[in-house]
Design an enzyme around this catalytic site. Structure first.
Site, PDB file in Angstrom:
ATOM      1  N   LYS A 133     -99.429  -9.970 -40.665  1.00  0.00           N
ATOM      2  CA  LYS A 133     -99.393  -9.367 -39.334  1.00  0.00           C
ATOM      3  C   LYS A 133     -98.151  -8.477 -39.265  1.00  0.00           C
ATOM      4  O   LYS A 133     -97.029  -8.969 -39.151  1.00  0.00           O
ATOM      5  CB  LYS A 133     -99.301 -10.405 -38.211  1.00  0.00           C
ATOM      6  CG  LYS A 133     -99.510  -9.750 -36.814  1.00  0.00           C
ATOM      7  CD  LYS A 133     -98.879 -10.517 -35.686  1.00  0.00           C
ATOM      8  CE  LYS A 133     -97.472 -10.078 -35.367  1.00  0.00           C
ATOM      9  NZ  LYS A 133     -97.338  -8.678 -34.858  1.00  0.00           N
ATOM     10  N   CYS A 142     -80.320  -6.853 -38.613  1.00  0.00           N
ATOM     11  CA  CYS A 142     -79.947  -8.255 -38.406  1.00  0.00           C
ATOM     12  C   CYS A 142     -78.621  -8.593 -39.063  1.00  0.00           C
ATOM     13  O   CYS A 142     -77.926  -9.508 -38.625  1.00  0.00           O
ATOM     14  CB  CYS A 142     -81.054  -9.178 -38.916  1.00  0.00           C
ATOM     15  SG  CYS A 142     -81.569  -8.845 -40.608  1.00  0.00           S
ATOM     16  N   GLU A 191     -76.996 -11.595 -30.025  1.00  0.00           N
ATOM     17  CA  GLU A 191     -77.396 -10.442 -30.833  1.00  0.00           C
ATOM     18  C   GLU A 191     -77.904  -9.333 -29.918  1.00  0.00           C
ATOM     19  O   GLU A 191     -78.844  -9.537 -29.145  1.00  0.00           O
ATOM     20  CB  GLU A 191     -78.493 -10.852 -31.822  1.00  0.00           C
ATOM     21  CG  GLU A 191     -78.873  -9.752 -32.781  1.00  0.00           C
ATOM     22  CD  GLU A 191     -79.857 -10.215 -33.838  1.00  0.00           C
ATOM     23  OE1 GLU A 191     -79.682  -9.852 -35.011  1.00  0.00           O
ATOM     24  OE2 GLU A 191     -80.806 -10.949 -33.487  1.00  0.00           O
TER      25      GLU A 191
END
Length: 474
Positions: free
Chosen positions: A174, A283, A381
């Site tokens: 996906k 990230c 974050e």
């Protein structure tokens, strides 16, 4: 207005087929805010079909020798490398990175990894250990469910899919629904290369429907997910119902420790770059810069001057260093964090809300100084071009601040003494540390400690994530 691309078919059993659902998802160019394509809004029964195809293909694919699998992956690698400019244009429009950066980063890195996994498939020894009367063999885990994000949409697909294929697994993927077009371009190449039907299957759609169906499916043996920590926790919970293996690559809030004997100008300059790569949508971004408290004003001044050179612009413009963020939702999120930093008392040295664009999801380079550990911008974050500079008292205090996070994905250490830098790097509880600006290594293991994830990607370590260990007693 340009023509909207129709990619509303999914890929199952070696064919592009219609989804069982009748919904579609619009793909938006983040620089123009115009719809550029539509993809299928997949449903649970699509996942069932894809898993069935992967399950059917698994015995034959896993029975091939590593060299035979390597031949397929090598052909895909060759075809992809012949289309670098085309792929670069697609990914740049898909998620907004300037063309000059997208070519080496968004395309160059994943193509290097496809070639690396093609080579590994042919050389890895799956039967490499004997312990007394026991032969220890490594076998493909089975059908892998892969769920990938939008910030490095091709690279994250490659790290999962090609490692799994090299290991002998079949895959149901996906891709992100936000920036999916580069994945479709790759699948077109896979199809042209003649990968056996069912070895790779792709179902587009939303995470709560397609992603959960993959994670929950009893015929999926492992799920590999990259994305937010919140979503990763949900994947783990759903996967636990069938006790399948889970690999997670999640969030980060990485600290860059600039020690008192470092070249401050060089360290800050490099640190800004490692914070702002991909408009901060990384990230591993080094978003917390730790400097000696007495040098905080100097570091903030250098950072602001360096950051001003990170030109905000359209992805097609040669001088652009910061393209748009991937979506309006992401833009609002980043702006809200800037506002929160101001409200909580951080010193806004450079304000990225002032960038001059009225169209497109832009946020400019942003630098905060006098940030404290308890502030939201020091703990959460942000995923945008926002740098937080924090002062520390001594080396032990710097290490303490760096480790005072629920995350542990990346980090940096700068020192005039390489041995000291490495010693401090070993004290940081994180899966990767850049020492004195060390270069990213696409073959080295990548992954995190704590809530940054479980498992490793890339190279041999990434391949072995998709293998089971069997003991044969003789």
């Amino acid at each position: 207005m340009s023509e909207v691309l129709d990619r509303t078919r999914i890929y199952i059993g070696g064919q592009w087929v219609d989804s069982d659902g009748d919904g579609s998802i619009e793909v938006v160019d983040p620089a123009t805010e115009q719809v550029i394509a539509t993809v299928a809004e997949g449903v649970v029964s699509d996942v069932d079909r894809a898993v069935a195809a992967a399950r059917e293909a698994f015995p034959a694919w896993s029975a091939l020798s590593g060299a035979e699998r390597a031949a397929y992956l090598g052909k895909i690698s060759s075809l992809a490398n012949s289309r670098v400019d085309e792929l670069t244009a697609t990914v740049s429009q898909d998620m907004g990175m300037p063309l000059s950066l997208a070519k080496p980063v968004q395309i160059g890195m994943p193509l290097k990894n496809i070639a690396a996994y093609a080579a590994l498939a042919g050389t890895y020894d799956f039967d490499d250990q004997e312990i007394g009367n026991a032969l220890v063999v490594r076998e493909p885990i089975g059908v892998v469910g892969a769920i990938t994000p939008w910030n490095y949409p091709l690279h994250q697909v490659v790290l999962k899919v090609f490692a799994a294929l090299a290991a002998g697994c079949t895959v149901v993927l996906k891709p992100t629904e936000v920036a999916p077009l580069i994945t479709y371009a790759l699948v077109d190449i896979v199809d042209e290369a003649g990968l056996p039907p069912g070895v790779l299957n792709v179902v587009s759609g939303y995470g709560p429907i397609v992603g959960e169906a993959i994670a929950a499916h009893p015929d999926v043996d492992m799920v590999s997910f990259t994305g937010s920590t919140r979503a990763g926790k949900r994947v783990a919970v759903v996967a636990a119902e069938t006790v399948k293996k889970v690999a997670l690559e999640l969030g980060g809030k990485s600290a860059n420790l600039i020690l008192d004997d470092a070249d401050l100008a060089a360290a800050v300059t490099e640190g800004v770059g490692k914070c702002f790569l991909n408009s901060g949508q990384t990230c591993t971004a080094l978003t917390r810069m730790l400097v000696p408290a007495e040098r905080l004003p100097e570091a903030a001044s250098i950072a602001a001057e360096v950051a001003k050179a990170y030109t905000v612009g359209l992805p097609s413009e040669p001088g652009s260093k910061l393209g748009p963020l991937v979506s309006g939702t992401q833009q609002k999120r980043v702006v809200s964090y800037i506002e929160k930093g101001v409200a909580e008392g951080a010193e806004l040295t450079l304000d990225g809300r002032e960038h001059g664009f009225t169209t497109g999801y832009f946020v400019g380079p942003t630098v905060f100084s006098n940030v404290t550990e308890d502030m939201t911008i020091a703990r959460e974050e942000i995923f945008g071009p926002v740098l937080s500079i924090i002062g520390y008292q001594d080396e032990d205090d710097a290490v303490r601040i760096a480790n005072n996070s629920e995350y542990g994905l990346s980090g940096g250490v700068w020192s005039g003494d390489p041995a000291r830098a490495e010693a401090v790097a070993r004290r940081i509880r994180t899966g990767q540390v850049f020492v004195n600006g060390g270069a990213f290594n696409t073959d080295a293991p990548f992954g995190g400690y704590k809530q940054s994830g479980i498992g490793r990607e890339a190279g041999v370590f990434g391949l072995e994530e998709f293998l089971e260990i069997k003991t044969i007693l003789r």
